[in-house]
Motif scaffolding. Sequence first.
Motif, PDB file in Angstrom:
ATOM      1  N   ALA A 160       0.833  -1.208   0.000  1.00 45.89           N
ATOM      2  CA  ALA A 160       0.000   0.000   0.000  1.00 45.89           C
ATOM      3  C   ALA A 160       0.865   1.254   0.000  1.00 45.89           C
ATOM      4  O   ALA A 160       0.565   2.231  -0.706  1.00 45.89           O
ATOM      5  CB  ALA A 160      -0.929  -0.004   1.214  1.00 45.89           C
ATOM      6  N   LEU A 161       1.927   1.238   0.770  1.00 46.52           N
ATOM      7  CA  LEU A 161       2.811   2.409   0.817  1.00 46.52           C
ATOM      8  C   LEU A 161       3.464   2.658  -0.540  1.00 46.52           C
ATOM      9  O   LEU A 161       3.656   3.804  -0.956  1.00 46.52           O
ATOM     10  CB  LEU A 161       3.875   2.216   1.895  1.00 46.52           C
ATOM     11  N   SER A 162       3.808   1.584  -1.256  1.00 48.54           N
ATOM     12  CA  SER A 162       4.390   1.751  -2.583  1.00 48.54           C
ATOM     13  C   SER A 162       3.371   2.314  -3.572  1.00 48.54           C
ATOM     14  O   SER A 162       3.681   3.231  -4.341  1.00 48.54           O
ATOM     15  CB  SER A 162       4.927   0.410  -3.093  1.00 48.54           C
ATOM     16  N   LEU A 163       2.141   1.774  -3.541  1.00 48.33           N
ATOM     17  CA  LEU A 163       1.116   2.225  -4.478  1.00 48.33           C
ATOM     18  C   LEU A 163       0.645   3.643  -4.185  1.00 48.33           C
ATOM     19  O   LEU A 163       0.028   4.290  -5.046  1.00 48.33           O
ATOM     20  CB  LEU A 163      -0.081   1.270  -4.441  1.00 48.33           C
ATOM     21  N   SER A 164       0.915   4.145  -2.993  1.00 47.22           N
ATOM     22  CA  SER A 164       0.527   5.512  -2.618  1.00 47.22           C
ATOM     23  C   SER A 164       1.476   6.562  -3.179  1.00 47.22           C
ATOM     24  O   SER A 164       1.197   7.764  -3.066  1.00 47.22           O
ATOM     25  CB  SER A 164       0.512   5.647  -1.084  1.00 47.22           C
ATOM     26  N   ILE A 165       2.580   6.132  -3.763  1.00 44.40           N
ATOM     27  CA  ILE A 165       3.614   7.063  -4.228  1.00 44.40           C
ATOM     28  C   ILE A 165       3.451   7.330  -5.722  1.00 44.40           C
ATOM     29  O   ILE A 165       3.426   6.405  -6.535  1.00 44.40           O
ATOM     30  CB  ILE A 165       5.017   6.490  -3.943  1.00 44.40           C
TER      31      ILE A 165
END
Length: 522
Positions: free
Chosen positions: A301-306
């Motif tokens: 999720a943190l990766s896709l938020s970037i």
Amino acid sequence: MIRIARPLAAAAAVALALTAGPVAAQKLTLGTKLQLTTLDPHFFNGFPTASAHAQIWDGLTQINERLELEPALAESWSLIDNHTWEFKLRRDVRFHDGTPFTADDVVATLARVPNVPNSPALFTSFIRSVKEVVKVDDHTVRVITSAPAPVQPFDLARIFIIPARDAGASTMDFNAGRVNGTGPYRFLRWENGISMTVSRNDASWQGREPWEQVELRTIASDASRVAGLLAGELDGIDLVPTADKKRVSSDSRFRSVSGTAGVVQYIALDAAREQSPFVSAAPGQPALRGNPLMDKRVRRALSLSINREALTERLMEGSATPASQFLPSEFEGTSPNLRPDAFDPDRAKALLREAGYPNGFRLTLHSTNDRYPKDGQIAQAIGQMWTRAGLNVTVEGVPGQVFFAAATRQEYSAFSAQYGVNQASDGLRAVIHTNDAQAGLGAANRTRFSNARVDALVTAALTEMDAEKRRQAEHQAIEAAMEEQAIIPLFHPTWDFAVRQGLNVVSRPERRFNALMVRPAQ
């Protein structure tokens, strides 16, 4: 631990003092953001030391600007069996003090590498499989490994050879001027973190360099480097700020040069501990049970938020490209199946809900604020993106000299940094594999990420002697690591240089800027 096959002579007790002839007109003065803090070639495996030290010392092999392996102090090498590499050394090579280079120097150097006290980043990953170094004769050495080591000749390019008599010298001895290499330049003087001056070694086995004397000035301020170039005080600078690129390139007095970087800007997450120092419940929410960063869905999720396009095109103004792995896809060994994660905030929020964090959690992102172009701004932008995904994010910028020591002590929950590699397997064994100091694996795995399946794939890639099978094994290992979100790749920077007219820069994928890269324009 390396076992030495023959006794070593004791290191000389008197520090070496090198002098040079009178300063000639052919002086080159470069301004760099790289801060050299030691003259010990085996103390710190990092960008600044590799860049400056390459002018003074040589390895057995060397890597060119296309990341291809070339002969250096070893004129050739061959595989005797799956555990034995034999290196034929150049004859008639001398150190700067006139003493001949022999196999004794190779044996002594490789014995010293894992035994440098207080090193923040040892070079042990490059000799992790070395079991024994045998002197066959004065110009032949055999490197015997505990397991098949197909990239050992490549790895040895990262280790600079010193005289056998200096193998017992301390880092303080080197920093006091005990500097004696075989490279194209001789050491003259050094001010810690300020400048280093070298003079041409006319007896270099590589031939004469174009510059009689070179001064490398550390100028951390981007504005000050540009000002020094514009004022004529500097012949060239690195890391031209994006805001100044147009101004410099349009000035007829200067030449702009850009090159692809074999470096990834990435985020590391503390996925190894049940309790992490900078992770806690969001305000008004119940206390967390455990560490949410241990959940692969959260890391994903943190990766896709970037929004990587926003980072590279707007913040970096085109001086970067989105990343999916350690090296840009144009280089050998990269997986053709990986693509940079697309910005998908809806999917990111869904994964956080699925993982049990619909209201997010509190997280601090640490980064350097003086080491990489716009490093503090990059961290702030990512913090804002994560906040929009529902997290409560704080961003803290830290000076580089403090940051890496703290990260190594696992004082952070999430941090942003850069890592440079010369081949696809470098990042796997240093950043991804479970930390194992004795085996020389995971040396830069500062969050202690550990996954048994990924480790097995990395080991398979590192020990496969067949080139095509090894390439496939590397792809599998890289893909598995990114599937687990062992790190979050952000982007590959572009190296931007500027030099006065009449000069050219041969850009290298590694983070370097030195006299070996600057040549008179043809």
